[in-house]
Every structure is written in C-alpha cells, then in structure tokens.
Design a protein around this motif. Structure first.
Motif, PDB file in Angstrom:
ATOM      1  N   LYS A  92       0.846  -1.191   0.000  1.00  0.00           N
ATOM      2  CA  LYS A  92       0.000   0.000   0.000  1.00  0.00           C
ATOM      3  C   LYS A  92       0.882   1.242   0.000  1.00  0.00           C
ATOM      4  O   LYS A  92       2.041   1.180   0.419  1.00  0.00           O
ATOM      5  N   ILE A  93       0.305   2.351  -0.411  1.00  0.00           N
ATOM      6  CA  ILE A  93       1.095   3.589  -0.433  1.00  0.00           C
ATOM      7  C   ILE A  93       1.588   3.923   0.976  1.00  0.00           C
ATOM      8  O   ILE A  93       2.729   4.357   1.170  1.00  0.00           O
ATOM      9  N   TYR A  94       0.754   3.651   1.969  1.00  0.00           N
ATOM     10  CA  TYR A  94       1.193   3.864   3.356  1.00  0.00           C
ATOM     11  C   TYR A  94       2.512   3.125   3.615  1.00  0.00           C
ATOM     12  O   TYR A  94       3.470   3.692   4.145  1.00  0.00           O
ATOM     13  N   ASP A  95       2.551   1.861   3.205  1.00  0.00           N
ATOM     14  CA  ASP A  95       3.740   1.045   3.494  1.00  0.00           C
ATOM     15  C   ASP A  95       4.933   1.457   2.636  1.00  0.00           C
ATOM     16  O   ASP A  95       6.078   1.351   3.062  1.00  0.00           O
ATOM     17  N   ASN A  96       4.625   1.929   1.425  1.00  0.00           N
ATOM     18  CA  ASN A  96       5.697   2.487   0.600  1.00  0.00           C
ATOM     19  C   ASN A  96       6.412   3.609   1.339  1.00  0.00           C
ATOM     20  O   ASN A  96       7.634   3.681   1.353  1.00  0.00           O
ATOM     21  N   LEU A  97       5.607   4.475   1.963  1.00  0.00           N
ATOM     22  CA  LEU A  97       6.188   5.626   2.671  1.00  0.00           C
ATOM     23  C   LEU A  97       6.855   5.186   3.981  1.00  0.00           C
ATOM     24  O   LEU A  97       7.891   5.731   4.379  1.00  0.00           O
ATOM     25  N   ALA A  98       6.250   4.197   4.616  1.00  0.00           N
ATOM     26  CA  ALA A  98       6.772   3.761   5.917  1.00  0.00           C
ATOM     27  C   ALA A  98       8.057   2.941   5.775  1.00  0.00           C
ATOM     28  O   ALA A  98       8.865   2.869   6.714  1.00  0.00           O
ATOM     29  N   PHE A  99       8.246   2.375   4.609  1.00  0.00           N
ATOM     30  CA  PHE A  99       9.348   1.422   4.394  1.00  0.00           C
ATOM     31  C   PHE A  99      10.718   1.911   4.870  1.00  0.00           C
ATOM     32  O   PHE A  99      11.375   1.233   5.681  1.00  0.00           O
ATOM     33  N   LYS A 116       1.882  10.372   8.041  1.00  0.00           N
ATOM     34  CA  LYS A 116       0.737  11.285   7.930  1.00  0.00           C
ATOM     35  C   LYS A 116       1.185  12.682   7.511  1.00  0.00           C
ATOM     36  O   LYS A 116       0.556  13.327   6.667  1.00  0.00           O
ATOM     37  N   GLU A 117       2.270  13.126   8.114  1.00  0.00           N
ATOM     38  CA  GLU A 117       2.802  14.463   7.773  1.00  0.00           C
ATOM     39  C   GLU A 117       3.164  14.563   6.290  1.00  0.00           C
ATOM     40  O   GLU A 117       2.785  15.511   5.595  1.00  0.00           O
ATOM     41  N   ILE A 118       3.909  13.575   5.834  1.00  0.00           N
ATOM     42  CA  ILE A 118       4.349  13.581   4.437  1.00  0.00           C
ATOM     43  C   ILE A 118       3.150  13.450   3.489  1.00  0.00           C
ATOM     44  O   ILE A 118       3.071  14.135   2.464  1.00  0.00           O
ATOM     45  N   ALA A 119       2.205  12.600   3.870  1.00  0.00           N
ATOM     46  CA  ALA A 119       1.013  12.389   3.033  1.00  0.00           C
ATOM     47  C   ALA A 119       0.215  13.688   2.924  1.00  0.00           C
ATOM     48  O   ALA A 119      -0.273  14.053   1.853  1.00  0.00           O
ATOM     49  N   VAL A 143       4.662   9.448  -4.525  1.00  0.00           N
ATOM     50  CA  VAL A 143       5.013   8.403  -3.557  1.00  0.00           C
ATOM     51  C   VAL A 143       6.540   8.272  -3.485  1.00  0.00           C
ATOM     52  O   VAL A 143       7.122   8.231  -2.396  1.00  0.00           O
ATOM     53  N   ALA A 144       7.160   8.257  -4.647  1.00  0.00           N
ATOM     54  CA  ALA A 144       8.625   8.140  -4.674  1.00  0.00           C
ATOM     55  C   ALA A 144       9.269   9.343  -3.981  1.00  0.00           C
ATOM     56  O   ALA A 144      10.236   9.201  -3.216  1.00  0.00           O
ATOM     57  N   LEU A 145       8.706  10.529  -4.228  1.00  0.00           N
ATOM     58  CA  LEU A 145       9.238  11.737  -3.591  1.00  0.00           C
ATOM     59  C   LEU A 145       9.004  11.668  -2.075  1.00  0.00           C
ATOM     60  O   LEU A 145       9.887  11.992  -1.279  1.00  0.00           O
ATOM     61  N   GLY A 146       7.812  11.221  -1.702  1.00  0.00           N
ATOM     62  CA  GLY A 146       7.487  11.078  -0.282  1.00  0.00           C
ATOM     63  C   GLY A 146       8.465  10.144   0.406  1.00  0.00           C
ATOM     64  O   GLY A 146       8.950  10.430   1.504  1.00  0.00           O
ATOM     65  N   ARG A 147       8.775   9.041  -0.257  1.00  0.00           N
ATOM     66  CA  ARG A 147       9.707   8.072   0.343  1.00  0.00           C
ATOM     67  C   ARG A 147      11.110   8.666   0.471  1.00  0.00           C
ATOM     68  O   ARG A 147      11.841   8.379   1.405  1.00  0.00           O
ATOM     69  N   ALA A 148      11.446   9.507  -0.485  1.00  0.00           N
ATOM     70  CA  ALA A 148      12.767  10.161  -0.412  1.00  0.00           C
ATOM     71  C   ALA A 148      12.788  11.199   0.714  1.00  0.00           C
ATOM     72  O   ALA A 148      13.770  11.322   1.434  1.00  0.00           O
TER      73      ALA A 148
END
Ligand code: ATP
Ligand code: MG
Length: 362
Positions: A92-99, A116-119, A143-148
């Motif tokens: 999920k996108i949540y887990d993509n960011l949390a990874f 939550k902040e990044i989202a 999502v990729a930017l959020g993960r970065a």
C-alpha cells in the motif's frame, strides 16, 4: 545539510564512452543546484556518481570534508528520486512511505506520525490505503518523492522527476518541490534538460555539455551573462541571437559590421572589445526580448521587414530581416509577414563573444 564536491571526476563506460570529463564542481549546502544540459551530456552519470551507484573511473567525491568515493550508496545518507518513479506495487502507499522508516527501526507511532505528515504535505492522504498499481505517473512520483523525503537525509538527488508527468500535474509537483526547498534545509541536486524547470527552481544552475560543466551560476547570471555562445543559445526560448560580426575602427569611432549592417557602438565599448581580442572577428549576441522593435520609423532605427511570426500565446516571436541578417525578436504586438519594421539594439543588452565563443563583453 551537506556540501557536495566533485574533484577531477571522470567516468568512462565500457572503456570507451567518456560520459563525464574531469568535472570539478561544488554543490552548495542547503541550496538547490540544477544540472541542465542536452540529452547524453552526462547528467545522470554525475548524479549516480554522487549517489554512490557508480564508482567514477577517476577523481574523488567529497561530502563536506569527507571523501566518500569508496563509500557504498546505502552509507551516504541521501535519497534519490528517478525519472521513472520507483514504487513497490505489492505494498500500500502507506507502506511504501513507511518502508524507509521501518528499516531505520522507528517506533510504530513515530512512523505513523511521519507518514501522515508527508502524506498531508504531498496530498496523498486519500491514497494511503491503495496499492500504486495502475495509478497515474504523477501519483507514483509523489510516492517516490514522499519516500525520499521521509528519510530526512541531508541530500536529495532528483533525476528528471517531472519528465514523465503530464503537463498539468507537472506544475503542481514543481510547486511541491519548491515547497520542499523552502521548508527543508536539504542540499538538492536536480537533474533536468528542461530550462524552465531549472530557471524556476534552482538557486544555482550548472550547464553541462559533453561531460563538462560549461558554466555554474545563479539563474540570472546564466541568463544575463552566459559565459559562452553554447549557454547563450541553449538557455532562452528561443535562445540568444548570435551573429558573426567584424569590429571596425574609423576616424569617427567604432562600429560593428554584421554581414554588411553597420552598427555604431559606443567608444568605450569599442575600445574594450579591441583590448580583449587580437583579431576583429567576433560574435554579436542579443536576446530576442531585448531587441527593440518598432512599426514606425525611429531615429537610429535599422529598417527591415518581418519574415514570419509565431504566436506563443501571451507574446509573439517575430523573425525579422534587416539587410542580410535574420534574427528573432519577442513582441507583445502581432506584426504580420512582410510588414516594414525598425529595430534598435540597446547597448547594455548586447553581448560580445570572441570567435571561439567565449564572452568578452557585456
Ligand atoms: N550504462 C551505460 N553504458 C554505456 N554507456 C552509457 C551508459 N549510461 C550512459 N551511457 C552514455 O554516457 C553518456 C552520458 O549519459 P547520461 O545518461 O549520463 O546522460 P544524460 O545527460 O543523463 O542524458 P539524458 O538527458 O538523455 O538523460 C551518453 O553518451 C550515454 O549514451
Ligand atoms: Mg539522464
């Protein structure tokens, strides 16, 4: 939060393709530096060398005073966003960011807070529970930017992050990147071949050509004082008018002979140019928006006519012919083909280059 420095960095692929050629460049701490240049000039290779994904054939890479040339990518404390968004479609996108935070072993609560902040920041809140399959490219890139961003590293590397995004979403994502720049004290290196992106986002622009940095400066410096004809032509839409000219000295002062067009120039300008070059051949440069264009005869105006006109929406690009010379002029007024015109070149906007293309005046 880190200053990146390349010292004599060269990279040769397969023992024959010289992608990066003896680069020396400093990326300033907490600034966004864009690497701008045509396709194949070595931008991605340079970025991957900084990321630690490629070991340069020669030269050293420094983060502040630390030599990181032999440090693997995962130990460099940086994040990178690629041209084609890299997302995990099974999560999920949540887990993509949390990874990345799970890798760092943060607590569940901390992870949730940061996701939550990044989202919120990237407008991803309503997508957190879906998997990024079959979603638009701009959502994936967010999502990729959020993960970065969630990794909170000192260095953010972006390789053409907007190139594959449709134009409308691109503007929104560009704003987000500007926001990131304002809010976070990160050093950002932004690779692009799109000058509009570089001019709007960057604190500094490094113009690359054939694996070399041709000029590094603020967007204004690059635009107003291109160090050579390549930069003058490459930056600007259309680029600077560049015309072969001859410096002529007479008893009555100096003039430039541009294919038979005699353009008187101020005495001090003539003297200065003469002092900088040993021959008389040079290149006269002026940006299309800096040419003054008149539809009525004016004192000192050079007569000519309009050859073609291109509608750019809010303005027009006129191709005008004066004597043997053709040049581009930007106007807000539509002037039709064949109409007589008069032009003037404001001397403070004229740039003079020597025959090798190096800026010598202006
Ligand atoms: N893995 C590789 N193997 C061999 N040659 C490569 C490889 N990657 C890039 N090159 C070559 O190195 C040169 C620089 O490539 P690079 O991808 O760094 O350019 P770029 O400025 O990022 O271009 P673009 O705007 O097209 O992304 C090009 O001539 C390219 O063909
Ligand atoms: Mg590239």
């Amino acid at each position: 939060m880190v200053e990146v420095r390349l010292e004599n960095v060269t990279h040769i692929y397969d023992k024959r393709v010289k992608a990066v050629d003896n680069l020396n460049i400093k990326f300033m701490d907490e600034k966004l530096t864009a690497l701008l240049g045509p396709s194949g000039c070595g931008k991605t290779t340079t970025l991957r060398i900084i990321a630690g994904l490629i070991r340069p054939t020669k030269g050293r890479v420094f983060f502040d005073d630390k030599d990181v040339t032999d440090l693997p990518a995962e130990k460099r404390n940086l994040s990178m966003v690629f041209q084609f968004p890299v997302v995990y479609t099974t999560m999920k996108i949540y887990d993509n960011l949390a990874f990345p935070l799970r890798l760092k072993k943060l607590s569940k609560e901390e992870i949730e807070k940061k996701v939550k902040e990044i989202a919120e920041f990237l407008g991803l809140k309503q997508y957190l529970e879906i998997k990024p399959i079959g979603v638009p490219a701009d959502l994936k890139q967010k999502v990729a930017l959020g993960r970065a961003l969630i990794k909170e590293t000192g260095l953010l590397l972006l390789d053409e992050p907007l190139t594959n995004i449709d134009p409308k979403a691109r503007i929104e994502l560009r704003e987000k990147i500007l926001d990131v720049k304002r809010r976070l004290k990160q050093t950002i290196i932004y690779v692009t071949h799109d000058q509009a992106e570089a001019l709007t986002l960057a604190d500094f622009i490094g113009i690359m050509k054939d694996g070399k940095i041709i000029q590094l400066g603020t967007p204004e410096e690059i635009y107003e004082r291109p160090s050579n004809t390549f930069v003058a032509w490459f930056v600007g839409n259309p680029g600077m008018n560049l015309l072969d000219a001859d410096l002529v000295e007479t008893a009555h002062g100096y003039f430039l002979d541009i294919s038979g067009l005699r353009l008187p120039i101020p005495e001090d300008m003539g003297k200065f140019i003469r002092s900088r070059i040993s021959e008389t051949k040079l290149i006269f440069g002026i940006r299309p928006e800096h040419v003054n264009l008149y539809t009525k005869k004016v004192e000192g105006g050079i007569p000519g006519k309009c050859v073609t006109v291109e509608d750019m929406g809010a303005l027009f690009i006129e191709t005008v012919r004066v004597g043997e010379v053709e040049l581009k002029v930007k106007t807000t007024e539509w002037i039709g083909e064949g109409q007589p015109i008069w032009i003037k070149f404001p001397s403070e906007k004229v740039r003079i280059f020597d025959k090798s293309g190096k800026l010598i005046y202006g």
